[in-house]
Design an enzyme around this catalytic site. Sequence first.
Site, PDB file in Angstrom:
ATOM      1  N   SER A 103      -0.243  -6.704   7.337  1.00 41.44           N
ATOM      2  CA  SER A 103       0.119  -5.556   8.164  1.00 41.44           C
ATOM      3  C   SER A 103      -0.971  -5.253   9.180  1.00 41.44           C
ATOM      4  CB  SER A 103       0.346  -4.353   7.249  1.00 41.44           C
ATOM      5  OG  SER A 103       0.291  -3.189   7.977  1.00 41.44           O
ATOM      6  N   GLU A 157       0.842  -1.206   0.000  1.00 41.96           N
ATOM      7  CA  GLU A 157       0.000   0.000   0.000  1.00 41.96           C
ATOM      8  C   GLU A 157       0.875   1.254   0.000  1.00 41.96           C
ATOM      9  OE1 GLU A 157      -3.013   0.525   3.199  1.00 41.96           O
ATOM     10  OE2 GLU A 157      -2.353   2.609   3.100  1.00 41.96           O
TER      11      GLU A 157
END
Length: 661
Positions: free
Chosen positions: A220, A127
């Site tokens: 994450s 990301e």
Amino acid sequence: MQIILADHAGYCFGVDRAIDLALETINNFSEDTNIYSLGPLIHNKQVVAHLKNLGLEVIEEISNEGKGKIIIRAHGVPYEIQQNAEKKGFEVVDTTCPYVKSVHNRVKNYQEKGYKIVIIGDSNHPEVIGINGWCNNEAEIINNIEYANSLDEYEKICVVSQTTNTKEKFETLSEIIKDKGKEVKIFNTICNATKLRQDACKDVAQKVDAMVVIGGLHSSNTNKLAEVARNYCSNVYHIETIEDLPLQEVLKFNTIGVTAGASTPDVIIKEVIDTMKNSNNNIDDQEMLEAIENSFVSIHRGDVVKGEVITVTNNEVMVNINYKSDGIVSKGELSNDQDINPKSLYKEGDTVEVYVINLDDGEGNVLLSIKKVDNIKNWEKLEEIYENNGVIECKVTDIVKGGVIGLVNEINGFIPASHLSTNYVKDLSNYNGKVFNVKIIDFDKEKNRIILSRKNVELEELEKKRESLWESLEINKTISGEVKRLTNFGAFVDLGGVDGLIHISDLSWSRINHPSDILKEGEEVKVIVQDFNKEKNRISLGYKQKYPKPWDVFIENNKVGDIVEGIVVNLLDFGAFIQLKEGVDGLVHVSQISNEHVHKPKDVLSKGDKVKVKIIDIGEEERISLSIKEAIQKDIEDKGKYNDENEEPEVTIGDMIKDKE
Ligand code: SF4
């Protein structure tokens, strides 16, 4: 043993959407269409394997030209990768989560405005790599205090966060970064889903003996969830599936909390809970059923969902939100206007957006709010205005210490006294109830803080006015202005944010002692542009030029040989100056005063004497030569024509000078 499943566990909105889009793509195309996912669609091996069986192949990069569809996952990708896929002939199906997309747009927008982009996050996370790719891969990516401390100083900084960061980390690092630039804009872009999941995890972790956190070991958001759990509970098990759970060890605890990362499907959560339940005969079946039932609803506290109005009474609106119970919006949660009747706003069958306050009010009803949805939208609208440096209408509702309270888009903001106007404001009470446009100069949704400025709007308007004034200026154009200041050398005129000067010599065609002889301060005047220079901020104006030049008028109506009247205005040794009209003087040389010898003009003339003179020459540079003696001669000749031939005509200087006495 009690099992508590935390709210918001499992798929988030972005992952849910990505999987839906992927399935839709797989289902809508024939088997011979190649469908690829650029990296695993979500961080869950089981889901990825399932999608592979359906025909979704995972590739790590786009190396060759080809055909088919490439699915961009919810994390998003750098701009050039998306372009590259299209260039190579693939059709892109972009499932980038809208929250992540908005971070892409924000970094792109701020980088174009000259801000240094700082991303608080993990530089290896897809990301973050994707976000960096939307600002030319030039962002500083900061993940710890040491790096934040060593960040260079920049003029302007824009800070964003990886959407799955913890709030604590974001706040700690942005607190350091905020001192690294003269202008630092900090955007908390942590996804609400992440925040709600982390908050719910914290709530449960504080109450239980052990926490089971389900999700990819490389995910994450699941790792962060485990981190939050560890802060509040000393027995945390981060597992991907039930196979990873040390059952015997876990079952010794009395209370076990369960949460799951954004990529964990409900089926895996259910399997973990079921296994723990079945392995422990002491688990109360009813309790487990409730836990499961509560856990798999798709609506949570804090969600905004759509519903349909079922009934409206004078005090509330009932809404069907496709949940096991209907929702109630009480009158107080409809609008800020407490006198409003719900029936005047809604009717049966209306579609409404509602905020979930509570899933159970004790009587099985879901408590909803429409006011809060409006409030969320109002804040979003204000944030957009702030980011785009826009203008919004404001109504002053209260006077407080140091400024006033202004209502903007139904939200209260503060206008410091120094930002009420470009001029000094002495009495704030004059502003109560006033409505005007403002700019948002500071915005912090977390702290409920909005600082407004009317002064900045005025300054911008003034600048626009100045610009358009400069553009409209033309030599010899007549414009209007207000006399601002009179000095010995001229008058300053405000033309609308820019001052021009009328030099004293341009105020009148005749001689004046001071500009106040012609103008007074505050007077509206029309002036003629003589000259202007934008770089030097200088505009020369003319006032007398509005009127015909007396010299031109005079020579149009008079010629050499004419006898005219004038007033002695100055006496010098070589002659006398005679004013013939305002702004038109002529000279009678001493030799032209009389046929008799005149030693000095003042021997026979005085200032203020009215005299008849003959024009004997009109020269260049506005010079007129006059003669009194020739005027006398002419008078004698004229009188001679009418007098008795025997009478000697007698005309003297005294006759030519009126008012001599
Ligand atoms: S965690 Fe938030 S930002 Fe990330 S995919 Fe889910 S909804 Fe989108």
